[in-house]
Design a protein around this motif. Structure first.
Motif, PDB file in Angstrom:
ATOM      1  N   SER A   1     -13.260   4.671   4.447  1.00 23.45           N
ATOM      2  CA  SER A   1     -11.985   4.371   5.082  1.00 23.45           C
ATOM      3  C   SER A   1     -11.079   5.597   5.032  1.00 23.45           C
TER       4      SER A   1
ATOM      5  N   LYS B   1     -20.273 -11.108   4.256  1.00 27.58           N
ATOM      6  CA  LYS B   1     -20.827 -12.455   4.278  1.00 27.58           C
ATOM      7  C   LYS B   1     -22.304 -12.408   3.927  1.00 27.58           C
TER       8      LYS B   1
ATOM      9  N   GLY C   1      -9.272  -8.692  13.839  1.00 26.73           N
ATOM     10  CA  GLY C   1     -10.245  -9.343  12.985  1.00 26.73           C
ATOM     11  C   GLY C   1     -10.040  -9.008  11.518  1.00 26.73           C
ATOM     12  N   THR C   2     -10.427  -9.935  10.655  1.00 24.41           N
ATOM     13  CA  THR C   2     -10.287  -9.769   9.219  1.00 24.41           C
ATOM     14  C   THR C   2     -11.565  -9.190   8.631  1.00 24.41           C
ATOM     15  N   PRO C   3     -11.460  -8.141   7.803  1.00 26.16           N
ATOM     16  CA  PRO C   3     -12.661  -7.556   7.190  1.00 26.16           C
ATOM     17  C   PRO C   3     -13.376  -8.578   6.307  1.00 26.16           C
ATOM     18  N   TYR C   4     -14.710  -8.454   6.229  1.00 29.20           N
ATOM     19  CA  TYR C   4     -15.444  -9.389   5.380  1.00 29.20           C
ATOM     20  C   TYR C   4     -16.819  -8.843   4.983  1.00 29.20           C
TER      21      TYR C   4
ATOM     22  N   ASN D   1     -16.148  -0.658  11.513  1.00 31.11           N
ATOM     23  CA  ASN D   1     -16.957  -1.040  10.358  1.00 31.11           C
ATOM     24  C   ASN D   1     -16.955   0.010   9.256  1.00 31.11           C
TER      25      ASN D   1
ATOM     26  N   HIS E   1     -15.498  -4.598   9.562  1.00 32.23           N
ATOM     27  CA  HIS E   1     -14.139  -4.070   9.422  1.00 32.23           C
ATOM     28  C   HIS E   1     -13.677  -3.639  10.809  1.00 32.23           C
ATOM     29  N   PRO E   2     -12.449  -3.984  11.184  1.00 32.54           N
ATOM     30  CA  PRO E   2     -11.992  -3.682  12.548  1.00 32.54           C
ATOM     31  C   PRO E   2     -11.947  -2.197  12.881  1.00 32.54           C
TER      32      PRO E   2
END
Length: 251
Positions: A66, A7, A2-5, A25, A21-22
Motif C-alpha cells: 500500500s 475471505k 468497495g470494502t477491503p477483505y 488489490n 482492495h479497491p
C-alpha cells in the motif's frame, strides 16, 4: 470503491482464499496479517487438502504494498515492520503443509509477484503480466527476491528487477517458470485451477505433506533471511530519493 477483505471458503477439501482492495488489490499491513493468519489456520485444518489463493475484481491480481501506508513510514523499525508484511505471507505459504495453488487473473506488481512465486503451483491468464518496480522509488524487491529467484533463476530475476519501468508478459513469466500454464481468460483459468485442486484433493494427503517439504528444501533460513531483507527496505524507504518519489502518490 468497495470494502477491503480477506475471505475463505472450504468445499470438498479445497480451501479458497480470496482478497480484495479497491486500490488495485494492494495489500496494507492489516490485510497482510489477516492473510497470514488465514493461511496458517487452513494449514492446521484437517478438512483442507489443498489451498487456492486468488484475488477478486479489477484487472490487477495484486499491486503489491500500500503506497498510502508506505508514505507514512518515518523510522527504520516501522519500515521493517511494514516490509515484514509480505515476508510473513511468503513464509506462511512456504510453511503451510498444504499445497498452495496461485490463481493470477491480472497484473502482478512487486509483492504480488512475490505471492505468485511463493505458490507451489501457479496458473494465470494472458493478462497476468508482471513488474518489479521497486527501483523506481529508490528501494528494491529485497523481501520477495528469494521466492522469485527460486522460481525463475537469478538471470531472469535480475532482468525483471533492473528493467523496473516495464511489464513482462504472462508468456514470459510462463517461459521462466513463474507460471505453470497461461489461459486466455478468467473462465478458462477458473476451470483449470479447480481441476488441478480437485486432482490434488484426491491424492494421499500424507504424500502431499511430504512432497511440500521436498519442494521447499533449502529454504529453512527464510524466517531470518526475509527479516533481514525487510530491514534493508525499511532503511531505504527513509531516503530522500524515496521520499521525493513517493510524493506523487500522496492524496
Amino acid at each position: 470503491m468497495g470494502t477491503p477483505y480477506i475471505k475463505n471458503k472450504i468445499e470438498n477439501g479445497i480451501a479458497t482464499i480470496s482478497f480484495f482492495h479497491p486500490e488495485h488489490n494492494s495489500l496494507p499491513s492489516n490485510l497482510l496479517k489477516e492473510l497470514v493468519h488465514t493461511i496458517e489456520d487452513l494449514g492446521k485444518n484437517d478438512a483442507v487438502k489443498v489451498v487456492i489463493l486468488k484475488s477478486d475484481g479489477g484487472t490487477t491480481f495484486c499491486a503489491g504494498a500500500s503506497f498510502q501506508e508506505l508514505i507514512t513510514i518515518d523510522n527504520e523499525e516501522t519500515g521493517k515492520l511494514f516490509f515484514s508484511g509480505f515476508a510473513n505471507v511468503i513464509n506462511a505459504m512456504r510453511k503451510c503443509p498444504k499445497i498452495v495453488i496461485g490463481s493470477i487473473h491480472g497484473k502482478a506488481v512487486g509483492g504480488g509477484v512475490g505471492i505468485a512465486a511463493a505458490a507451489d503451483y501457479c496458473l494465470a491468464t494472458q493478462f497476468a503480466s508482471i513488474k518489479l518496480s521497486e527501483l523506481t522509488i529508490g528501494i528494491g524487491p529485497f523481501v520477495v527476491a528469494p521466492a522469485i529467484e527460486r522460481k525463475i533463476g537469478l538471470s531472469s530475476f535480475s532482468q525483471l528487477t533492473l528493467d523496473a519501468n516495464n511489464f513482462y508478459s504472462a508468456d514470459w513469466a510462463h517461459s521462466k517458470g513463474l507460471y505453470n500454464a497461461v489461459y486466455s481468460d478468467d473462465k478458462e483459468l477458473e476451470v483449470a485451477v479447480q481441476l488441478m485442486a480437485q486432482n490434488l484433493a484426491n491424492y494421499n494427503p500424507s504424500a502431499l505433506i511430504e512432497l511440500k517439504k521436498v519442494l521447499w528444501k533449502g529454504t529453512e533460513n527464510w524466517n531470518e533471511l526475509l527479516k533481514e531483507r525487510a530491514a534493508i527496505s525499511g532503511k531505504l524507504v527513509l531516503s530522500a530519493y524515496t521520499k521525493a518519489a513517493l510524493k506523487k502518490f500522496q492524496k
